[in-house]
Design an enzyme around this catalytic site. Structure first.
Site, PDB file in Angstrom:
ATOM      1  N   TYR A  20       6.931  -9.768   6.858  1.00  0.00           N
ATOM      2  CA  TYR A  20       6.888  -8.326   7.088  1.00  0.00           C
ATOM      3  C   TYR A  20       7.488  -7.992   8.450  1.00  0.00           C
ATOM      4  CZ  TYR A  20       3.673  -7.528   3.178  1.00  0.00           C
ATOM      5  OH  TYR A  20       3.100  -7.440   1.928  1.00  0.00           O
ATOM      6  N   ASP A  58       0.821  -1.207   0.000  1.00  0.00           N
ATOM      7  CA  ASP A  58       0.000   0.000   0.000  1.00  0.00           C
ATOM      8  C   ASP A  58       0.857   1.259   0.000  1.00  0.00           C
ATOM      9  OD1 ASP A  58      -2.336  -1.502   0.067  1.00  0.00           O
ATOM     10  OD2 ASP A  58      -2.460  -1.471   2.256  1.00  0.00           O
TER      11      ASP A  58
END
Length: 269
Positions: free
Chosen positions: A110, A56
Site C-alpha cells: 500500500y 474500504d
C-alpha cells in the site's frame, strides 16, 4: 482461468466487496461481466472467482486482482468497455485452474498520502522503522482477530510538501492497519505524541480509550501491488492509456476544485 489487474478511484464506492443497495467496485465488475454475457444473469459470481483482498470505502487501487474462469476473448480492454470510468482493467495473466487470488497472494503493498503539515521527517522515519518487522498489531486495528501478528516486510516514509507518503508491504494487513500506522506516525512526527508512543502501541496490553490510535482518512490510501510469484501480468497498452487519460482528468478536476475551495476560504473575511 485468467487473472486481471484492476485500478479504481475508491471515492464513489462503498468499498470493494459487494453489498446490497450501495455501489461497490465488485458490483461494478459483476455488472460488466453480465453485460458481456460472461456471467449468467442468475449467477451469484463467476466460477472460481476470488479477489486479492477487500478495500474500504474511499480507498483506491492500482493493482487489485481478481481471477475467475472466462472465455479467451475477455481482454482487459473488453472488460473495461462495460465498466464505469472510475474502474479500469489494465492487465491480465493466464493462471492455473487451481489459482486463488486471495490465498495465493504472497504479499500486498500500500501507498498512503497523508496530509501532515509541520511533520518532522526524521521523527517520522524513526517511528515507522520501529514498526517494521514482525509485531502484534492488536492496538492498531478495530476489528477482532484471533491472530493479530503480522510482518511488515517494508515500511518507509518520505515527505512531499505538506504530505507524508508511506510505502508499506506485508504478508497480510489487519483492518485499518495502514491508516492507523499513518495516524500514529503523524502524531509522533508533528510532536502530538512522544516517540515512546510507538513502543507502547506494540505492547500486548490494550490501550485505554483515550490513548487509542484512530484511523486516518481513507482517501489517501492506495493498494499498489498484490504479489503472485511466477504470474506474469501482461499490460493491455490501450487499456493502460485509458487509465492514464481517466485519472489524469480526475487529477485536473480535483486540483481545480482545491483551488476554488482555497479561493473561497481566503476571500471570506
Amino acid at each position: 482461468m485468467r487473472a486481471f489487474r484492476v485500478a479504481y478511484d475508491g471515492r464513489p464506492f462503498h468499498g470493494f466487496q459487494r453489498q446490497p443497495d450501495v455501489p461497490t467496485v465488485e458490483s461494478a465488475l459483476f455488472d460488466a461481466l453480465r453485460k458481456l454475457d460472461v456471467l449468467d444473469h442468475e449467477a451469484d459470481k463467476p466460477a472460481g472467482y476470488a479477489a486479492a483482498g477487500r478495500t474500504d470505502a474511499g480507498v483506491s487501487a492500482v493493482a487489485q486482482t481478481v481471477a475467475f474462469d472466462c472465455p479467451g476473448w475477455l481482454s482487459p480492454r473488453a472488460f473495461s468497455s462495460q465498466l464505469p470510468a472510475d474502474v479500469r482493467v489494465w492487465a491480465s495473466a493466464d493462471v492455473p485452474c487451481q489459482f486463488h487470488a486471495t490465498y495465493d497472494c504472497e504479499s500486498r503493498a500500500y501507498e498512503y498520502h497523508l496530509y501532515a503539515p509541520g511533520a518532522d521527517l526524521e521523527r517520522a522515519r524513526a517511528a515507522i522503522a520501529a514498526l517494521q518487522g514482525t509485531h502484534d498489531f492488536a492496538n492498531l486495528t478495530a476489528a477482532s482477530f484471533d491472530d493479530t501478528v503480522r510482518t511488515l516486510e517494508t515500511a518507509n516514509v518520505e515527505q512531499d510538501d505538506a504530505f507524508l507518503v508511506f510505502s508499506l508491504r506485508a504478508n497480510g494487513f489487519l483492518w485499518e492497519l495502514v491508516r492507523r500506522i499513518g495516524s500514529l506516525v503523524r502524531a509522533v512526527a508533528t510532536g502530538a505524541a512522544p516517540p515512546e508512543k510507538v513502543s507502547r502501541v506494540l505492547e500486548p496490553e490494550p490501550l485505554p480509550g483515550h490513548e487509542g490510535v484512530p484511523p486516518a482518512p481513507p482517501e489517501g490510501l492506495v493498494l499498489v501491488d498484490a504479489a503472485y510469484p511466477g504470474v506474469e501480468f501482461v499490460p493491455d497498452e490501450r487499456a493502460v492509456e485509458t487509465v492514464r487519460e481517466v485519472f489524469g482528468e480526475k487529477e485536473t478536476t480535483a486540483t481545480t476544485a482545491a483551488r476554488a475551495a482555497r479561493s473561497v476560504g481566503e476571500r471570506v473575511r
